[in-house]
Enzyme design. Structure first.
Site, PDB file in Angstrom:
ATOM      1  N   GLY A   1       7.433   0.418  11.379  1.00  0.00           N
ATOM      2  CA  GLY A   1       6.462   0.977  10.846  1.00  0.00           C
ATOM      3  C   GLY A   1       6.630   2.146   9.916  1.00  0.00           C
ATOM      4  O   GLY A   1       6.227   2.550   9.034  1.00  0.00           O
TER       5      GLY A   1
ATOM      6  N   SER B   1       3.366  -2.128   7.150  1.00  0.00           N
ATOM      7  CA  SER B   1       3.034  -2.220   8.715  1.00  0.00           C
ATOM      8  C   SER B   1       2.846  -0.971   9.162  1.00  0.00           C
ATOM      9  O   SER B   1       3.034   0.042   8.367  1.00  0.00           O
ATOM     10  CB  SER B   1       4.566  -2.761   9.399  1.00  0.00           C
ATOM     11  OG  SER B   1       5.255  -3.886   8.872  1.00  0.00           O
TER      12      SER B   1
ATOM     13  N   THR C   1       3.511  -7.760   7.493  1.00  0.00           N
ATOM     14  CA  THR C   1       3.729  -7.508   8.756  1.00  0.00           C
ATOM     15  C   THR C   1       4.801  -7.221   9.256  1.00  0.00           C
ATOM     16  O   THR C   1       5.998  -7.675   8.751  1.00  0.00           O
ATOM     17  CB  THR C   1       2.541  -8.460   9.575  1.00  0.00           C
ATOM     18  OG1 THR C   1       2.327  -7.856  10.809  1.00  0.00           O
ATOM     19  CG2 THR C   1       3.343  -9.832   9.809  1.00  0.00           C
TER      20      THR C   1
ATOM     21  N   ASP D   1       8.674   0.127   6.457  1.00  0.00           N
ATOM     22  CA  ASP D   1       7.939  -0.979   5.849  1.00  0.00           C
ATOM     23  C   ASP D   1       6.778  -0.507   5.479  1.00  0.00           C
ATOM     24  O   ASP D   1       5.536  -0.121   6.350  1.00  0.00           O
ATOM     25  CB  ASP D   1       7.739  -2.007   6.655  1.00  0.00           C
ATOM     26  CG  ASP D   1       7.214  -3.244   5.952  1.00  0.00           C
ATOM     27  OD1 ASP D   1       7.441  -3.274   4.670  1.00  0.00           O
ATOM     28  OD2 ASP D   1       6.444  -4.095   6.506  1.00  0.00           O
TER      29      ASP D   1
END
Length: 173
Positions: A158, A164, A2, A161
């Site tokens: 986001g 995420s 996350t 990664d």
């Protein structure tokens, strides 16, 4: 995995997180709420790591907050003590950022409590990307609020990664 990021600016603290939950290399859910308010809406927490473990830690931290009447540092330290001494908790694979209007802390997977030197904290697989983005935005002259900086940092993390997503929850105290 996350991304959770916390920023302090102009007397405000904002925490945001993405909503992706993965199981191995598959996305299982895209709308997990990893950032939550607690203790009379005066404290915000964000969690990274194993979802089940994070829920256990959140519940334990909330009990400590109630016991210590919302005192953030005392509650985090007491949770860390319990985390290190309670055999069943030592195996939990999660970490969290906790914040109120004046302070924020990282409670690590090994039971450490860390107060940041800078006005940014980030955890999770996208944490380093979000931290770098937030620090860059804090260091440039702009009119962005803490909440807006968190939103931009989460967008950048986001994009980079794979663990995420762009479904964000952001809370401010």
């Amino acid at each position: 995995m996350t991304t959770i990021v916390c920023v302090r600016k102009d007397g405000k603290v904002a925490i945001g997180g993405d909503g992706q939950a993965t199981l191995g290399n598959c996305v299982e859910k895209g709308t997990v709420r990893k950032v939550r308010r607690m203790y009379k809406d005066k404290v915000v927490t964000g969690f990274a790591g194993s979802t089940a473990d994070a829920f256990i830690l959140r519940d334990l931290f909330e009990k400590k907050l109630e016991l210590h009447q919302g005192h953030l540092i005392k509650s985090a330290v007491e949770l860390a003590k319990e985390w290190r001494t309670e055999r069943s908790l030592r195996k939990l694979e999660a970490m969290m950022i906790v914040a109120n209007e004046s302070e924020f802390l990282l409670v690590s997977g090994s039971g450490d409590v860390i107060e940041p030197e800078q006005d940014v904290l980030a955890i999770g697989s996208g944490g380093n990307y979000a931290k770098a983005a937030a620090l860059a935005l804090l260091r440039t002259e702009n009119n962005l609020s803490a909440k807006e900086i968190v939103a931009e940092a989460l967008k950048i993390a986001g994009d980079i990664d794979i663990y995420s997503n762009h479904n964000h929850v952001i809370e401010e105290v």
